[in-house]
Design a protein around this motif. Sequence first.
Motif: not given
Length: 107
Positions: A92, A95-97, A99-100
Amino acid sequence: MAKEQHFSNLQAVAEKAGIAKNLIYSWKKKQPTNDSLKAVAIALHTTTDYLNGLTDDPDIPGKPKKHGLTWQDLDMPYGGEIPDELKGMYRALAEQYVKDHPDSLKK
């Protein structure tokens, strides 16, 4: 491949593919139809080329690859696999990294 998708046996794969439960077993003696083979490939998240032995790569072209994380993937020198209870958290975060920071994947 069936074990990677957590199917207990070929009957479970057939059920997921929506084909007769013993049909896959019959493929030892007769050629599967294209429709049946395609249904199994979809159930196993792979390609018919992989099931036919035409490629060694089970991944669907153009689809992001999902492989387990290791400590080495995270540049951590501990070795071994990441404990199961932490994999979801690390995935998670990664994946967030991404996306950012979408440019982080470019080499």
